[in-house]
Enzyme design. Structure first.
Site, mmCIF file in Angstrom:
data_model
loop_
_atom_site.group_PDB
_atom_site.id
_atom_site.type_symbol
_atom_site.label_atom_id
_atom_site.label_comp_id
_atom_site.label_asym_id
_atom_site.label_seq_id
_atom_site.Cartn_x
_atom_site.Cartn_y
_atom_site.Cartn_z
ATOM 1 N N GLU A 149 -13.072 32.391 -19.361
ATOM 2 C CA GLU A 149 -12.538 32.923 -17.684
ATOM 3 C C GLU A 149 -10.508 32.140 -17.505
ATOM 4 O O GLU A 149 -10.349 33.088 -17.253
ATOM 5 C CB GLU A 149 -13.224 32.747 -16.834
ATOM 6 N N CYS A 185 -18.327 28.667 -14.457
ATOM 7 C CA CYS A 185 -19.346 27.164 -13.820
ATOM 8 C C CYS A 185 -17.579 26.804 -12.493
ATOM 9 O O CYS A 185 -16.914 27.356 -12.563
ATOM 10 C CB CYS A 185 -18.075 25.773 -14.869
ATOM 11 N N CYS A 211 -13.960 27.512 -12.875
ATOM 12 C CA CYS A 211 -13.523 28.848 -13.968
ATOM 13 C C CYS A 211 -13.674 29.808 -12.414
ATOM 14 O O CYS A 211 -12.785 30.394 -11.824
ATOM 15 C CB CYS A 211 -14.399 29.512 -15.128
ATOM 16 N N HIS A 235 -11.926 27.738 -21.226
ATOM 17 C CA HIS A 235 -13.291 27.841 -21.048
ATOM 18 C C HIS A 235 -12.589 30.096 -21.253
ATOM 19 O O HIS A 235 -11.696 30.157 -21.125
ATOM 20 C CB HIS A 235 -14.090 27.945 -19.694
#
Lengths: 151, 151
Positions: free
Chosen positions: B57, B85, B88, B55
């Protein structure tokens, strides 16, 4: 006390946890298994790698996804020596791990049966089967010894 | 409608999100800032990299930690185009990010003000300052367009 024999992947995860301790990292190890074969494994390494995401589970999942050439690890089991935190539980969801087996509970940092309880929200896209307690004594001993030595 | 000018790091995160869409990845971008300077940035890339943890992040945090040679990103801000999420949000805790600025809320996958609400548990070791809504319209447009084109 006699203990039941541990499944091979949990024994391997405990060995990895011991290696983490020897390297000065919090002793946690993780192994991803597909059809009885280890496809990814790792130990905790955030200090040495300067990487706050380098938990055993994250690194084992990344290794397994690289081995299988697939970001989805459906049908895989993840064995880990400690209850996963929110970050690692989230990664287990994204990877679609079929079964999570963890040894010791972590009331402080765990996010499976404690804290954020990541799998227990209606928004959770995927909930793995969860088994806990296998290797709990061995894992708890390793953690206790590690933190006692550092106090 | 006239919109206020966006802070530079959020504009950069939106550009990274656009690049993700062009590469066929869900359009999310993230930037880590320390003392006004970008020290890590990334876009979503789980498909191309076969890495379920890739992801924006996570990748931006890993990049920033590598740049600074420190697993702790205390005093850093993380700008991201979508509500993080659970994975993260957990990484933000481990990295000790001082301030999280996210653009659009994510009622389905978000874990800051939705679902697991990772920062809101007593066990949470570190809670960043959280700012939301900056760049929300731009980010939501990118996501809407991406998913509409794929339907």
């Amino acid at each position: 006390m006699m203990r039941w024999p541990l499944p091979d992947p949990m024994r391997r995860a405990l060995t990895l946890a011991r290696e983490a301790a020897e390297a000065g990292e919090v002793p946690i190890g993780a192994v991803v298994v597909k059809d009885g074969t280890i496809v990814g494994e790792a130990r905790n390494a955030p200090r040495a790698t300067h990487d706050p995401t380098a938990h055993a589970e994250i690194a084992a999942i990344r290794a397994a996804a690289a081995t299988l050439g697939n970001e989805r690890l459906s049908g895989c089991e993840l064995y880990v020596t400690l209850e996963p935190c929110a970050m690692c539980a989230g990664a287990i969801v994204h990877a679609r791990i079929g079964r999570l087996v963890y040894a010791a509970p972590d009331p402080k940092g765990g996010a499976v049966t404690h804290g954020a309880r990541v799998f227990d929200h209606p928004q959770c896209l995927h909930r793995p089967e969860v088994v806990s307690g296998i290797g709990e004594g061995e894992s708890a001993d390793l953690l206790r010894e590690f933190f006692r030595a550092r106090r």
